[in-house]
Write a protein that holds these residues in place. Structure first.
Motif, mmCIF file in Angstrom:
data_model
loop_
_atom_site.group_PDB
_atom_site.id
_atom_site.type_symbol
_atom_site.label_atom_id
_atom_site.label_comp_id
_atom_site.label_asym_id
_atom_site.label_seq_id
_atom_site.Cartn_x
_atom_site.Cartn_y
_atom_site.Cartn_z
ATOM 1 N N MET A 89 0.823 -1.207 0.000
ATOM 2 C CA MET A 89 0.000 0.000 0.000
ATOM 3 C C MET A 89 0.858 1.258 0.000
ATOM 4 S SD MET A 89 -3.181 -1.053 2.486
ATOM 5 C CE MET A 89 -4.077 0.414 2.022
ATOM 6 N N THR A 95 0.809 5.681 -1.846
ATOM 7 C CA THR A 95 0.107 6.679 -2.668
ATOM 8 C C THR A 95 1.025 7.281 -3.723
ATOM 9 O OG1 THR A 95 0.677 8.452 -1.100
ATOM 10 C CG2 THR A 95 -1.469 7.349 -0.816
ATOM 11 N N THR A 117 -3.591 7.802 -8.245
ATOM 12 C CA THR A 117 -5.024 7.663 -7.988
ATOM 13 C C THR A 117 -5.715 9.016 -7.832
ATOM 14 O OG1 THR A 117 -4.613 7.476 -5.600
ATOM 15 C CG2 THR A 117 -4.758 5.421 -6.853
ATOM 16 N N TYR A 134 -6.650 8.201 -2.991
ATOM 17 C CA TYR A 134 -6.922 6.848 -2.514
ATOM 18 C C TYR A 134 -5.603 6.112 -2.249
ATOM 19 C CZ TYR A 134 -11.930 6.840 -3.625
ATOM 20 O OH TYR A 134 -13.286 7.096 -3.642
ATOM 21 N N VAL A 135 -5.532 5.439 -1.113
ATOM 22 C CA VAL A 135 -4.409 4.563 -0.809
ATOM 23 C C VAL A 135 -4.796 3.179 -1.312
ATOM 24 C CG1 VAL A 135 -2.878 3.664 0.975
ATOM 25 C CG2 VAL A 135 -3.937 5.912 1.271
ATOM 26 N N VAL A 136 -4.079 2.681 -2.310
ATOM 27 C CA VAL A 136 -4.485 1.428 -2.941
ATOM 28 C C VAL A 136 -3.370 0.396 -2.843
ATOM 29 C CG1 VAL A 136 -6.136 2.517 -4.503
ATOM 30 C CG2 VAL A 136 -3.733 2.349 -5.186
ATOM 31 N N THR A 137 -3.630 -0.776 -3.404
ATOM 32 C CA THR A 137 -2.681 -1.880 -3.288
ATOM 33 C C THR A 137 -1.937 -2.127 -4.599
ATOM 34 O OG1 THR A 137 -4.479 -3.426 -3.794
ATOM 35 C CG2 THR A 137 -3.944 -3.083 -1.473
ATOM 36 N N GLU A 170 0.390 -4.592 3.680
ATOM 37 C CA GLU A 170 -0.778 -4.705 4.559
ATOM 38 C C GLU A 170 -1.105 -6.155 4.870
ATOM 39 O OE1 GLU A 170 -4.055 -5.827 3.971
ATOM 40 O OE2 GLU A 170 -3.757 -6.427 1.888
ATOM 41 N N ASP A 192 -8.124 -5.933 -1.846
ATOM 42 C CA ASP A 192 -8.866 -4.828 -1.245
ATOM 43 C C ASP A 192 -7.968 -4.051 -0.291
ATOM 44 O OD1 ASP A 192 -9.073 -7.354 0.153
ATOM 45 O OD2 ASP A 192 -10.298 -6.312 1.630
ATOM 46 N N PRO A 193 -7.928 -2.718 -0.447
ATOM 47 C CA PRO A 193 -7.081 -1.887 0.425
ATOM 48 C C PRO A 193 -7.550 -1.960 1.878
ATOM 49 C CG PRO A 193 -7.741 -0.687 -1.552
ATOM 50 C CD PRO A 193 -8.589 -1.920 -1.488
ATOM 51 N N GLY A 230 -6.800 2.635 3.503
ATOM 52 C CA GLY A 230 -7.474 2.181 2.295
ATOM 53 C C GLY A 230 -8.986 2.171 2.433
ATOM 54 N N THR A 276 -7.523 -0.843 -7.176
ATOM 55 C CA THR A 276 -6.549 0.080 -7.758
ATOM 56 C C THR A 276 -6.972 0.568 -9.138
ATOM 57 O OG1 THR A 276 -4.795 -1.014 -6.515
ATOM 58 C CG2 THR A 276 -4.116 0.351 -8.382
#
Length: 297
Positions: free
Chosen positions: A147, A149, A171, A181-184, A210, A252-253, A259, A265
């Protein structure tokens, strides 16, 4: 005698320089989890089955894959042919498509080394087949739950990274927070397993895993690795066509690390994140990547 191409000629030259893209409508195989396809359905040849499969992906929470299929067709003008990895015939997939896109949600065991011998370009977001594809000397140390940004371009001379800032947020902003958004992302958790196969183009300067309770990952963990056709793999064999690993994960974040669990993502990418994806697709297909910001004096 002095010659001038005139205002019209200058405008045409400007247009040619700014939009030198060789585009064509390709057939792109999108490999998805078999569970998203109703038994007996054929989403490649039956439009209703295809529509139902996309709806099922959304219902399952695979909104990133659904976005990808729509983006390939509606935005890029390609045809996305959907295959379940439980029943895909690699030979048939290669024969009927110009490019193979292996999504992260499929699970590495469902494809393994099947597409290592592909004679068509391959893009894969599943980090857990980096070993199967010949990048790591058979060693496994991966995650799909990194994870962050911020991404960083470490090779700006490649067509895939052309026009991208050195560091960028991939993002859009979350309306609830106003922050990106903090994504994977998929990547390797131990950089020592990389065998020097391909060109690392984009990395994560910092990130946490994560799926390992927020453990810090190594600095500059790779997110994009491009491999030119005819490169030597870890076992001495060679790939017949271009390959690209892009770590746009479907995991899923985790809310514990900022997240939004319902998002993926792919479906929250901004213009930079989409540009990276699009230029990967263009490069894999052998298209000329668009050149921006030319000046004519």
């Amino acid at each position: 005698m002095k010659h001038s191409i005139g205002r019209y000629g200058m405008c045409m030259l400007f247009i040619l320089l700014c939009f030198c893209v060789v585009g064509w409508s390709a057939d792109i195989a999108v490999l998805i989890p078999q569970a998203a396809i109703l038994a007996g359905d054929d989403p490649v040849n039956d439009p209703l089955a295809k529509e139902f499969t996309i709806e099922t992906l959304i219902e399952r929470g695979d909104v990133g894959i659904a976005w990808l299929i729509n983006h390939l067709e509606q935005d890029l003008g390609h045809t996305a042919n959907i295959y379940g990895t439980g029943e895909d015939d690699p030979g048939l997939v290669e024969e009927e498509n110009d490019l193979i896109f292996i999504t992260e949600e499929i699970g590495s065991g469902s494809v393994g080394r099947d597409y290592r011998i592909a004679n068509k370009p391959v893009i894969f977001t599943e980090s857990y087949i980096l070993d199967d594809m010949g990048f790591t000397n058979g060693q496994s140390a991966f995650t799909g739950g990194a994870m962050t940004t911020t991404l960083k371009v470490v090779n700006s001379n490649h067509p895939i990274t052309r026009g991208l800032p050195e560091t960028f947020v991939p993002t859009i902003n979350d309306p609830a927070t106003g922050a990106p958004y903090v994504v994977t992302f998929g990547t390797v958790t131990d950089l020592g397993i990389l065998a020097g196969i391909g060109d690392v183009l984009v990395v994560m300067p910092t990130s946490v895993n994560e799926s390992a309770n927020g453990v810090d990952l190594p600095a500059d963990a790779p997110v994009v690795i491009a491999l030119e056709a005819g490169s030597t793999l870890d076992a001495g064999d060679k790939n017949d066509a271009r390959w690209v690993f892009i770590g746009y994960s479907d995991v899923d974040p985790n809310a514990a690390y900022g997240g939004v669990p319902e998002e993926r993502t792919l479906n929250v990418l901004n213009e930079h994140g989409i540009r990276l994806l699009d230029q990967i697709i263009a490069w894999a297909l052998g298209e000329t990547v668009e050149i921006d910001n030319w000046n004519v004096y």
